[in-house]
Structures are given as C-alpha cells and as structure tokens.
Design a protein around this motif. Structure first.
Motif, short mmCIF file in Angstrom:
data_model
loop_
_atom_site.label_atom_id
_atom_site.label_comp_id
_atom_site.label_asym_id
_atom_site.label_seq_id
_atom_site.Cartn_x
_atom_site.Cartn_y
_atom_site.Cartn_z
N ASP A 20 0.79 -1.22 0.00
CA ASP A 20 0.00 0.00 0.00
C ASP A 20 0.83 1.27 0.00
N VAL A 35 5.94 -1.40 0.09
CA VAL A 35 5.79 -1.62 1.53
C VAL A 35 4.45 -2.28 1.79
N ASN A 91 2.72 -2.01 6.59
CA ASN A 91 3.28 -0.87 7.33
C ASN A 91 4.78 -0.94 7.58
N ASN A 92 5.41 -2.10 7.36
CA ASN A 92 6.84 -2.11 7.61
C ASN A 92 7.61 -3.15 6.82
#
Lengths: 111, 113
Positions: A31, A93, A96-97
């Motif tokens: 995202d 990504v 989120n990480n």
C-alpha cells in the motif's frame, strides 16, 4: 554503482530527453511505494513516494505512476540531466513495515 | 546529506571474526533499519527497531544481531563471519514506524578475507 547487481536493466537517454523507469511489484496488498536513487559510493536517496489510494504523484521534474491492476510502478524524469545518472530502485511496503526493493535500473545520461 | 551517519565506512576482517557496525539516525527519527546490499542479491532488509524495540525482522541470519540504544543510535553485530558476508551494509531511519520515506546513510563496506 559497484554496490549493485552486475546484470541490472539499463536505460540510456540523451541529455534533455524524458526518462521512464519501470518497476513491477510483487504484492497486490502493498500500500505504499517509494522510488530511490543510488549514486556510486552512496546510499539510496529518497526521490518520491505514492500511496495506494493514488495513481499519480508529481514532484520536481519527477512523476510517479501507479497501476495497481497490473502491479506496475513507473518513474518519469523530465529533461534528464547528467546528474540523474544513477541506479534507481522501486520499493513496495506491505503491512506498514515490510519493505521490498526491486533489483534496480541503471540510468545513463549521454551529454 | 541524509543526516544518517554510519561508521566505519570500510571494514576489512577475516573469516570467523566478529564486527560491530554503528548507525546514528537523523535527528528526531525513532526508527532505524538495517539493510545488506550485495552484488548478487540487491538490497535486502535485515531488521527494524523503533524507539528501542525490535519492530520487524527480515532476512537476518542468526549470526547477526542488532540493538537500538536509548539515545536511538543502533549497532549491527555480525559474528562468525563468512566470505559471503562481504557486502555493503546500510542503515536507514524514519520518523515513524513505517509507511514513510527512509533516509539512508552511505553504508559500511565490509570485506571478508
């Protein structure tokens, strides 16, 4: 570029022309996407980013296009200059990480 | 200048040895990431710390470990070094936990003889 792979895709353009660098990403759930530029002997440098709720974003002389249908990202550089010569990486990504980098494209600008 | 500082710039050592790479993030950044860049593998994510805690793990070998200290600098420890560990090791930092640009240092080039 001694820090990158030996068999990178390459793009050679004339100074002043526009450049388009393409990237296919792997995870349809990614995202967030980033383009980095890496010059010889240096670390990757942030150029521009885009989130998955957008399909286009413009910066100074650069534009990123995102096509989620075919999982494709492109970087357009207007009026390419010799200082733009470098290796360009896209990164996706997920969650989120979890960041994954593409293999990179070597851009060479001919004067 | 990204604001991320890595030391040393170059490191030459032998197989079986242990080394420590150091990273100071940009002022105000709470996340630190470590990457390995080799000729045949490109940029590989190793590990992320956020405000002192491990947040995400990538392709990090058991022989490698990292930590982030209260002043937010980070160290990557590589032990029982093998020839294949020769690579560029990059540190990056960002202000938050993720989904933000990461700012990279200029790397430490590790050569194993």
């Amino acid at each position: 570029g001694e820090s990158v792979g030996l068999h990178l895709p390459t793009l050679s353009v004339q100074e002043g022309d526009n450049s388009i660098i393409n990237c296919a990403y792997s995870n349809s759930a990614s995202d967030y996407f980033i383009w980095y530029k890496q010059e010889s002997g240096k670390g990757p440098q942030f150029i521009i980013d885009i989130r998955s709720n957008m399909d286009k974003r413009q910066g100074q002389r650069v534009t990123v296009l995102l096509n989620k249908t075919v999982k494709h990202l492109s970087l357009q550089i207007a009026a390419t200059q010799p200082g733009d010569s470098a290796v360009y990486f896209c990164a996706e990504v997920y969650n989120n990480n979890d960041m994954r980098f593409g293999a990179g494209t070597r851009l060479t600008v001919k004067p | 200048d990204s604001g991320v500082t890595q030391t040393p710039k170059h490191l030459i050592t032998a197989t079986g040895q242990r080394v420590t790479l150091r990273c100071s993030p940009r002022s105000g950044d709470l996340s630190v990431y470590w990457y390995q860049q080799s000729l045949d593998q490109g940029l590989q994510f190793l590990i992320q710390y956020y405000n002192g805690e491990e947040r995400a793990k990538g392709n990090i070998l058991e022989r490698f470990s990292a930590q982030q200290f209260p002043d937010l600098h980070s160290e990557l420890n590589l032990s029982s070094l093998e020839l294949g560990d020769s690579a560029l090791y990059f540190c990056a930092s960002s202000s938050g936990k993720g989904n933000q640009p990461q700012h990279f240092g200029d790397g430490t080039r590790l050569s194993i003889l």
